[in-house]
Scaffold this active site. Sequence first.
Site, PDB file in Angstrom:
ATOM      1  N   LYS C  79     121.769  35.641 152.519  1.00 11.78           N
ATOM      2  CA  LYS C  79     121.125  36.882 152.571  1.00 11.78           C
ATOM      3  C   LYS C  79     121.551  38.132 151.652  1.00 11.78           C
ATOM      4  O   LYS C  79     122.990  38.112 151.410  1.00 11.78           O
ATOM      5  CB  LYS C  79     121.225  37.724 153.893  1.00 11.78           C
ATOM      6  N   SER C 154     115.544  42.125 159.757  1.00 18.47           N
ATOM      7  CA  SER C 154     115.578  42.337 158.148  1.00 18.47           C
ATOM      8  C   SER C 154     115.640  40.886 157.380  1.00 18.47           C
ATOM      9  O   SER C 154     115.443  40.894 156.252  1.00 18.47           O
ATOM     10  CB  SER C 154     116.637  43.303 157.789  1.00 18.47           C
ATOM     11  N   SER C 178     118.333  41.474 163.420  1.00 24.66           N
ATOM     12  CA  SER C 178     117.960  41.043 162.205  1.00 24.66           C
ATOM     13  C   SER C 178     118.006  39.607 161.939  1.00 24.66           C
ATOM     14  O   SER C 178     117.664  38.856 160.962  1.00 24.66           O
ATOM     15  CB  SER C 178     118.511  42.057 161.199  1.00 24.66           C
TER      16      SER C 178
END
Lengths: 99, 498, 499
Positions: C79, C154, C178
């Site tokens: 990420k 996210s 997330s």
Amino acid sequence: MAAISRDEVAHLARLARIEMSSEELDHLASELDQILHAVDRVQEAAKDDVPPTSHPLPLKNVTRPDVVIPSLSPEDALSGAPASDEQRFKVPQILGDAE
Amino acid sequence: MALTYDDVIAKYEPTLGLEVHVELNTNTKMFCGCSTEFGGEPNTQTCPVCLGLPGSLPVVNEVAIESAIKIGLALNCSIAPFSRFARKNYFYPDMPKDFQISQYDEPICVNGFLDVEIDTDEGVKTFRVEIERVHMEEDTGKSLHVGGSTGRIHGAEYSLLDYNRAGIPLMEIVTKMIPGTEKYAPQVARAYVTELRDILRSLGVSDVKMEQGSLRCDANVSLSPRGSGTLGTRSETKNVNSLRSVERAIHGEMIRQGNRLENGERIIQETRHFLEESGETRPGRSKETAEDYRYFQEPDLVPVAPDASWIEEIRATLPERPSVRRKRLQTEWAVPEKEMTAMINAELLDTVEATVKLGADPTKARTWWLGEISRVANEKEVEAISLMTPAQVAEIILLVASGELTDKLARQVVEGVIAGEGTPREVIEKRGLKVVSDDSALMAAIEAAIASQPDTAQRVRDGNIPAAGALIGAVMKATGGQADAARVRELLLKHLGQ
Amino acid sequence: MTFIYNTAAEMSIALAAKEVSAVDLANEHFDRIADVDGDVHAFLYLDKEGALAQAKDVDAKRAAGEKLSPLAGVPLALKDVMAQRGIPTTCGSKILEGWRPPYDATVVTRLKEAGVVILGKTNMDEFAMGSSTENSAYGPTHNPWDLSRIPGGSGGGSSASLAAFEAPLAIGTDTGGSIRQPAAVTGTVGVKPTYGAVSRYGLVAFSSSLDQAGPCARTVLDTAMLHEVIAGHDAKDSSSINAPVPAVVAAAKKLDVKGMKIGVIKELGGEGFQKGVSERFNEALEELVKAGAEIVEVSCPNFEYALAAYYLIAPSEASSNLARFDSMRYGLRVGDDGSRGAEEVMSLTRQAGFGKEVKRRIILGTYALSSGYYDAYYGSAQRVRTLIMRDYEAAFAKADVLVSPTAPTTAFKIGEKADDPVAMYLNDIATIPVNMAGIGGMSLPCGLAAEDNLPVGFQIMSPAMKDDLMYQVGGTLEAALNSKWGSTLMSQAPKLGAK
Ligand SMILES: [Mg+2]
Ligand SMILES: [Zn+2]
């Protein structure tokens, strides 16, 4: 009644150093108003006899020995700088006083 | 007609408040392992943490906590069993994260005091300065303002930032409001900062060099009309970077405020800057809105909760309080007040004490360090302690006491050691500075002196002992000062039947 | 023969048996990415050079007979909120465009040490603020199950990369869900470990007291293997737990829940939850009963305030954490034409560099912390946090683990909730309490909702520092469901790409 006025949003934007157009301010004031109405309920739940929790873990006294660790090279330190000069970060003129 | 200081005092009562920031002399920064060494090349003592790079996290320096506890104990504070760090949020380019990690409502030390003594018209009086809190925080980076009149913030075209100082551990020591200092307010402030500096130095926690910024003072002053019982609006003067300036800044600010009030003007609560040259203050740039620091607990750090046994351990290691030590040494050494002050101002008390501990006479030790050695140090613009060691000075004093050197010879030995000619022994050897103690050599010189001053010799024979001084002087001159004057006198008097 | 549809555990075995080299495995994944990422847009940056160098290094060590970590040579998607030395790290924001960190996050250091091959950086909502990855400054990521839908947020880039078989492993971060909500809507597995189990050093902070990095994969065992690589004490993170990491791989392999008490949280279900979500959730509960677990109902009455408290705490901390993006030391700088002062340049940069949602939260957080409002908002939210922790404490007194649907709905359409922040925030209703209390949470797939044929997530929560329990229950449930379906859920995913 609105929980937050456009002027308040403008003040907050200044505090947060975000330039905002007048449309942005209008839009945000109404959105924040909705959000604040939604989050207002924390006040009904939270009684004074309930202690606040700032951190999920009950840790304390986490420290580090006073031993020098090699720093970044100045090249690495300045690698992201939008501008630099004389091995220093170059920034626009600073107008206000420090604290 | 402007009010003088005396006029101001006649009408108004001052209230003081002092905030001192002191940089600790830890090896590493408050929250990262970067070196705190002074004077490094720009941005060579930085890392992701003290540059505030995204993703970096602070970890507390354990020695900084210990130093904070030491300071708190030395200032008679209670040490909080539970304290926390907080974020003070404001934007400024010299502050990498745009918040300062500080302490807010849960500082590590609270409620202390420091007594200072002031010479007043009624003799020496003690003023108690109450300490509100001592808390830990981090220093900011340094900016260099370029363009316009270089170095000044106003008119600069741009600024250059060096973050070597960003994150250096800072202790903020805040007094409560100090009433009742009357006309002595400037002296009380100076005495407080002086005593504080001495304590911090004795604790070994800071270099306490005001000129390098490792000790900085902000002075708050307000005036209230006598007997009004109200508290006036205060101003806060920054940039006060010497002990003398502390005194001058408060003096100047009291006169300024007094005159404003006299003219019916309001005092504005503001930050002012001290101007070294004039001794006056000028207003800082006023902010369009009052700052709102939005303090909240630093979520990246956990609480500091020193246990009682650790605090007691630290308490047991605290050195003698400087003011107590000063009184003790003054009595032990029988030093007049003025000389004691001179020794402290010259920062030579430790050095003299070390010399005395090696067997030297206190008066002699003081005289050497504050006299000849300091004189040369001033000339060379270095510290006295860099020229000679207490051991060398003690050795020379002991050689004089045992008669191996005269004072005059000792002066040459000191000169030789400072000049790098070696140890005192080596200088004595190389320069041939041994006292002439061979009686026959001395007798020859004595007879020569008598022959050249027969009238004086006769006066001595007739019982005028003080007249012998001229003859002794002649002998000393003839032997190049290397004779033991006491022995010369003894031999001379005996030779002249006295 | 390709390995991209295999699990990380299978890849690990094939690598150890030298059936495939780490370099070939990396190249297979890069080929797959080239094939499908134009549609999915899971990646913001590919580090082919670095990945292949790492793979080559692993192959050489293996050839030399060195003892390697089980995941050595297995590819991973990172990420873009994790700092990786020399690799662009944007957090999905324009304000960090082009920034290459001069240091590695601790998670990255551990991945590198384990020989994991980092393929590149995945898309995300800007600064992890969002539940749909629509808030990325670099465009949305598409859900591989239906490209018109969101992949969750996210960490939508990470979850989508797994569901599109672009990587078998991914790193996510979870502040309010997330990791888990993207896992739920993409049919993958995501774990938020106990707060403090995985170092936050190098994770660009959103809300420091809630943020936690964790493993993402297509199976429970794979997440457990990745968990053991990245977890453990780190002296660079003051909030890191200084205790041994629970044996989560062993727990994931146990496949036994006999006698365990599973608490169903009454408040996290029913009204507001999509019908198909509730149906699949209840069927999964039956599988656990069949496996020998006992189901108990628990009540957490204060969870109704969790969302409100979260939307005060997270923005407050974010308003402070994101202050540093001021154009002085790194990142974007706007308006520096020589006439403007630093303060004005900061304001113009932050106007241009931050997206709408980030600005909204910064202003909200600035408000909640400002003098006069602190007690009513931030202070009250912190008290709610205490109440939520007490609710969990009481619930865990009755049950070993707690369960709920991960998200109230399946993946919604891109653009559907973009203009209604309050509706968007409701996505996190079941995941947020876990972050507030700092406990562990996992999402694993429990089937497709009947009405839209999209994946449904099953959430398991375990007490702080007992992350092994959720792996034990998750592993058992996954095995039971796979045997019931006769295949994995992921094998039902639509085939993407030309090949
Ligand atoms: Mg301060
Ligand atoms: Zn540093």
